[in-house]
Design an enzyme around this catalytic site. Structure first.
Site, mmCIF file in Angstrom:
data_model
loop_
_atom_site.group_PDB
_atom_site.id
_atom_site.type_symbol
_atom_site.label_atom_id
_atom_site.label_comp_id
_atom_site.label_asym_id
_atom_site.label_seq_id
_atom_site.Cartn_x
_atom_site.Cartn_y
_atom_site.Cartn_z
ATOM 1 C CG ASP A 69 65.746 52.753 49.249
ATOM 2 O OD1 ASP A 69 65.465 53.903 48.873
ATOM 3 O OD2 ASP A 69 65.030 51.758 49.016
ATOM 4 C CE1 TYR A 97 71.677 50.704 42.662
ATOM 5 C CE2 TYR A 97 71.002 50.800 40.357
ATOM 6 C CZ TYR A 97 71.077 51.376 41.610
ATOM 7 O OH TYR A 97 70.548 52.626 41.813
#
Length: 292
Positions: A60, A124
């Site tokens: 994002d 992540y």
């Protein structure tokens, strides 16, 4: 007869603050995606047909990547040999110079290789800093690179207790944000690893007197749902702050309802980094021509 096409797997990194995300946007938008810049740079390879990047992992606005990946097909004029991976890397980086985007390596891969669907796992890292009473106390060199949640410290043992509920295969519906893909994507995911470890800030040994403590939350899975990592990180921080009891993480999972996720709990984008995308080594060794 059309000239042959060569497929490459490229690994790249970017500082995500100035982009709309990694995926391309319409070119008339005020803020573009990382993919827009990659494809613009790739046209300088003078391909027969425009080059499109097929990105493995969506990120994002504001999310960074230490290492994302994409495959691309390059069709050269008749009689010209395929580019070695090193040329792909140097040529793209030359034309990306003004942008905080860098190609790390490129490999020839088979024509049926797909950067997204061939990936074995994604990892992540979410970065936190404690000891800041106000966001203005975040060191200037850490701006947009970590989250400073409220409070002087986090109850890390409680957070680690809560992690046990997340590990394994579950329906993660509660931990995904509502999006257009919801009806088409299974909410069942297998979380292979979650680690919570103390870390360091940029040159943080020079300001130890400030009492700042950096932390990293690391999540590994084959794939993730939309904003799943940020919602998991935010919930774990809420446990560390005492706003949620550790057992509440299990209850949230079992509710399987995005609306059950506590308001104002999702971690902001700025602290999130895509660390790596893993593949079977055999898939990226078709010609042994990675850029060095």
């Amino acid at each position: 007869m059309n000239p042959p096409t060569s497929r490459y797997l490229a690994f790249f990194q970017y500082f995500g603050t100035k982009y709309s995300g990694v995926m391309e946007t319409l070119t008339d938008q005020p803020v573009l995606g990382v993919q827009n810049y990659l494809e613009r740079a790739a046209q300088n390879l003078r391909p027969v047909t425009p080059i499109k990047f097929y990105v493995s992992s969506r990120t994002d606005t504001g999310v960074h990547a230490l290492c994302n990946s994409a495959h691309l097909d390059v069709q050269r004029a008749a009689g010209k040999p395929p580019f070695p991976g090193s040329v792909i890397v140097s040529a793209l980086n030359y034309h990306l110079k003004p942008e905080p985007i860098r190609i790390l390596s490129a490999y020839r891969v088979s024509d049926n290789f797909h950067a997204r669907f061939s990936a074995l796992s994604r990892t992540y890292v979410y970065r936190l800093v404690t000891g800041c009473s106000h966001h203005s106390q975040i060191p200037v060199f850490e701006r947009d690179l970590c989250w400073a949640p409220k409070g002087d410290h986090l109850n890390v043992p409680a957070m680690q207790e809560a992690v046990g509920s997340l590990l394994g295969t579950h329906d993660f519906s509660t931990f995904r944000s509502v999006s257009s893909e919801m009806p088409f994507k299974s909410p069942v995911k297998t979380l292979a690893r979650v680690d919570i470890q103390p870390s360091f800030g940029f040159m943080s040994h020079h300001y130890e007197y400030r009492g700042l403590q950096f932390w990293e939350l690391e999540f590994k899975s084959r794939s993730f749902l939309y904003r799943q990592v940020r919602r998991m990180a935010g919930a774990l921080v809420a446990v560390g702050q005492g706003r949620l009891a550790p057992y509440r993480i299990k209850e949230l999972l079992e509710s399987r309802d995005p609306q059950a996720y506590p308001l104002n709990t999702m971690a902001p984008a700025a602290g999130l980094f895509l660390k790596s995308v893993e593949y079977d080594e055999a898939d990226v060794e078709t010609e042994g021509n990675a850029a060095k």
